[in-house]
Write a protein that holds these residues in place. Structure first.
Motif, PDB file in Angstrom:
ATOM      1  N   ILE B   8      27.541  30.423  60.124  1.00 42.66           N
ATOM      2  CA  ILE B   8      27.903  29.626  61.226  1.00 42.66           C
ATOM      3  C   ILE B   8      27.843  29.827  62.268  1.00 42.66           C
ATOM      4  CG2 ILE B   8      27.963  26.993  60.966  1.00 42.66           C
ATOM      5  CD1 ILE B   8      28.696  27.063  58.188  1.00 42.66           C
ATOM      6  N   THR B  26      31.592  32.016  64.682  1.00 43.38           N
ATOM      7  CA  THR B  26      31.576  32.475  64.092  1.00 43.38           C
ATOM      8  C   THR B  26      31.415  32.823  62.892  1.00 43.38           C
ATOM      9  OG1 THR B  26      29.099  33.888  64.973  1.00 43.38           O
ATOM     10  CG2 THR B  26      29.139  33.956  62.020  1.00 43.38           C
ATOM     11  N   ARG B  52      21.856  32.057  58.030  1.00 47.35           N
ATOM     12  CA  ARG B  52      22.561  32.117  58.835  1.00 47.35           C
ATOM     13  C   ARG B  52      21.530  30.305  59.506  1.00 47.35           C
ATOM     14  NH1 ARG B  52      23.003  36.792  61.970  1.00 47.35           N
ATOM     15  NH2 ARG B  52      21.580  38.304  60.612  1.00 47.35           N
ATOM     16  N   VAL B  53      23.140  29.464  60.022  1.00 48.51           N
ATOM     17  CA  VAL B  53      23.443  28.312  60.669  1.00 48.51           C
ATOM     18  C   VAL B  53      23.373  28.560  61.995  1.00 48.51           C
ATOM     19  CG1 VAL B  53      23.497  26.073  60.397  1.00 48.51           C
ATOM     20  CG2 VAL B  53      22.836  26.924  58.443  1.00 48.51           C
ATOM     21  N   ASP B  54      22.720  27.986  62.450  1.00 51.21           N
ATOM     22  CA  ASP B  54      23.128  28.329  64.257  1.00 51.21           C
ATOM     23  C   ASP B  54      23.255  26.610  64.715  1.00 51.21           C
ATOM     24  OD1 ASP B  54      23.032  30.881  65.309  1.00 51.21           O
ATOM     25  OD2 ASP B  54      21.385  31.419  64.620  1.00 51.21           O
ATOM     26  N   LEU B  60      32.068  22.782  64.530  1.00 46.46           N
ATOM     27  CA  LEU B  60      32.151  23.467  63.160  1.00 46.46           C
ATOM     28  C   LEU B  60      33.557  22.598  63.262  1.00 46.46           C
ATOM     29  CD1 LEU B  60      30.243  23.584  61.128  1.00 46.46           C
ATOM     30  CD2 LEU B  60      31.671  26.430  61.115  1.00 46.46           C
ATOM     31  N   ARG B 408      25.554  23.787  50.596  1.00 46.10           N
ATOM     32  CA  ARG B 408      25.523  22.778  52.375  1.00 46.10           C
ATOM     33  C   ARG B 408      25.247  21.472  51.240  1.00 46.10           C
ATOM     34  NH1 ARG B 408      21.299  24.636  56.719  1.00 46.10           N
ATOM     35  NH2 ARG B 408      21.768  22.980  58.089  1.00 46.10           N
TER      36      ARG B 408
END
Lengths: 442, 442
Positions: B8, B26, B52-54, B60, B408
């Motif tokens: 992330i 990250t 992957r999460v952008d 975060l 998630r």
């Protein structure tokens, strides 16, 4: 059958006047004004609306009135938090204002604030800041109702050099916008400690000649009151009374610390107080005696103050905070119940701003400043009492639609009057400039 | 190159440990745990993520920890507001609890609360209520981390008849779920004034044998403390100390009113205090001495209390309120700055719940309880200091994604584990039953 522009039918209509909730009612609007509030069957029988909006899980209520803010300061939202008041003003806010506050700053800052307020259910605000003509342009562009305070100080800033200069600049701004239907004006001396007797005398003269109400920051901090009492034996309010500034239409902003006699003076003269709970807490100013003021018959309004000392222009948050703070301050969980707070945020605000003949409640003949709040989100469920729900549960993010003078300014959460992407770009540029302002600037 | 489950990347990573903000970092996650927090270039060089999460405009941060609630009471959210505490409990809450609280009520109420908490960024809560096995089922279904308090009272309710009965029922619930990876347990005597010495003795024995921490409502109201002092000369906390109930792991909920010596006792024994500002304000209980507790070295956590006395399970709101309340109560605008409040809502909560080895900060080795908050909305702009922004500006509605143990659970604002429509239907049925409960019920 009467033709009208608009029929809005909502699960709950909360008119504020009279108090209470109307289940499943229809509000009819024509030529920007409220025509009637009736059951849907009556609406179907008697009216032919050119457009309809059905809100089967919403509450429809009067637009909220933010009775005190410094809208352009939104560009400085969060620039310096958790600081002592003096350090905050002297080292963080004033140097940046001295360097950056121009008509362009005010116009972009007001657009940013208007975007936040309108999408959050605030249809009218009372704005006290430099360059009110730039603010007026921004409110016109946004379609928002606003009361512009003409700022007056007895010391120079880039905006004006002395009391006369501020008054002349402000009155010129008012002249330029005197036909704008959603704008009205007040004279806004900053505070008793920044404006002397001579200038207050001129303010009183202009106020009477031009029928302009007066508003000022009043007795916000303990030291403001103590300093005045030590110097003259007179509270700032008593001094303004002696100078002829108080009376019906006079608006005391904050009024956290009152001297003996002040409450009676406010009540007897028909003045209003704007309660700003978040700002008073964040700056550690104190807790305004709201329950006592209400019991004494003083008209109460709610304000956010500027985003630099809040940091949200969020009247739902302010309603909730006002109720919670009154309860803990009085030691009585029944203090300032939800209906009273909602009245402060609507009709009380309208009355403080001398607009209660025009807005503040859903009453036939008033201008149609209305907001729709989604009551059906699972995260907020269940809803037992819609008014309590608005104060103690819901948040401004549940506002879906907003009308100002019958014009639908926010449609399904989207503000239609401001180009958000372009504004966001300009806000980013201001942020870059402001973030690195040296502390030693003027 | 190491294979990992997830990478992330966010505009701001706020790990809490260490304090501060990492721009553009990250977080790497594998098998439910945090592997590393590194710049994106290092992540690209050293790791091969399977997904992957952008999050180019997000912060975060660790999932928020709600250190005190009665989750199932969400079904009674707003059922009776603006009332005195005694009237509220005696006429409104207790009659309905006596008639309606069953395992089914608890399961639906906890699902409702878990939906609200997870979508609002709370990944772990500490729940004290009847039928903890029904609550456990609901938290398992929701995928939420929870600490279940085993309730103990010295008077009968439909759930159990006496101290022994409560303990046996609670321990049986714990046995049934002892392998549930996201659930842990504490013993939760309701309050010193509802649980006598004999039962506290048994609680202490079980707590030691089973290594279960103890939590209780403590000194929430002035009268609770005054009554105890008048009767015995001993504060409730001093009594619990004498009975052996205090010590590391002991959680004092509320602790609004302290007797001389209480603060030193809490600090010396390594106890935690759960601060519940909204509830303490709404019920007019008072203002907990948070600054003094912090200065004394007592670990502080934040709680919402139940939705019947709040009325939101919203830890963003609670963070902001805690900071504002500390400032006005202390008269010092620098009190309880944003970073301290964020720590209370994350690592402080984890420590109070004896979970600080597992969660509460973004540190390699800890379980990946993470939330993403959108910092890019124009209504909140600009963002000068992300931590201050989280406390003083943003709201839970900006939470977009939530991971619990690397899973998630909330994806682009949608909770994936609970069927919202079906739950809304059941909440509606409970509402119909509860709304019209006669006051004279048992």
């Amino acid at each position: 059958m009467r033709h009208v522009d608009l029929a809005i039918t909502a699960a709950f209509v909360i008119p504020v006047e009279p108090a209470g909730v109307l289940d499943g009612h229809t509000v009819l609007v024509d030529a920007g004004r409220i025509v009637a509030v009736v059951p849907p069957a009556v609406a179907a029988r008697d009216y032919l609306p050119r457009s309809r909006v059905d809100l089967p899980r919403h509450a429809l209520l009067p637009g909220l009135v933010n009775a005190h803010t410094h809208a352009a300061m939104s560009l400085m939202r969060g620039i310096a938090d958790d600081l002592h008041l003096e350090e905050w003003l002297r080292d963080q806010i004033w140097p940046r204002e001295g360097r950056f506050v121009t008509p362009e700053f005010v116009q972009d800052g007001v657009l940013l604030a208007a975007h936040e307020m309108l999408t959050g259910g605030i249809t009218c605000c009372n704005d006290m800041y430099f360059y009110p003509e730039a603010a007026a342009r921004a409110y016109q562009a946004a379609g928002m109702r606003a009361v512009l305070g003409l700022p007056v100080l007895d010391f120079p800033t880039p905006y004006a050099s002395d009391g006369d200069g501020y008054l002349q600049a402000g009155l010129a701004a008012r002249d330029a916008f005197k036909h704008a239907p959603r704008l009205t004006w007040m004279i806004a001396p900053h505070a008793p400690y920044t404006v002397g007797d001579a200038t207050f005398g001129k303010i009183v003269t202009f106020a009477r000649q031009l029928d302009l109400p007066i508003q000022t920051h009043l007795q916000e901090t303990k030291s403001e009151l103590a300093t005045a009492l030590a110097a003259s034996g007179e509270s700032p309010l008593a001094r303004l009374d002696r100078l002829g500034a108080t009376g019906p239409g006079f608006v005391a902003i904050h009024a956290v610390h009152l001297a003996p006699g002040d409450l009676d003076r406010l009540a007897a003269q028909g003045c209003s107080v704007v309660h700003c709970p978040a700002s008073n807490m964040k700056l550690a100013s104190g807790i305004a005696p709201v329950c006592e003021l209400a019991a004494g018959g003083v008209n109460l309004a709610l304000g956010t103050d500027g985003a630099a000392s809040n940091n949200r222009l969020d009247l739902f948050g302010e309603m909730r905070l006002a109720s919670l703070l009154a309860k803990v301050a009085s030691g009585d969980a029944a203090s300032l119940p939800a209906a009273d707070v909602l009245r402060m945020a609507t009709l009380g605000g309208a009355r403080a701003l001398s607009l209660d003949e025009r807005i503040g409640s859903i009453v036939a003949g008033k201008e149609a400043d209305l907001i729709a709040v989604d009551m059906g989100e699972l995260a907020d469920a269940p809803v037992y009492d819609p008014i309590s729900h608005l104060v103690h549960v819901t948040s401004r993010e549940r506002v879906t639609d907003v009308w100002v003078g019958g014009e639908r300014i926010v449609r399904e959460r989207r503000l239609t009057t401001i180009d958000g992407a372009a504004l966001a770009g300009r806000v980013g540029l201001w942020q870059q400039k402001l973030a690195h302002a040296p502390r030693t600037d003027p």
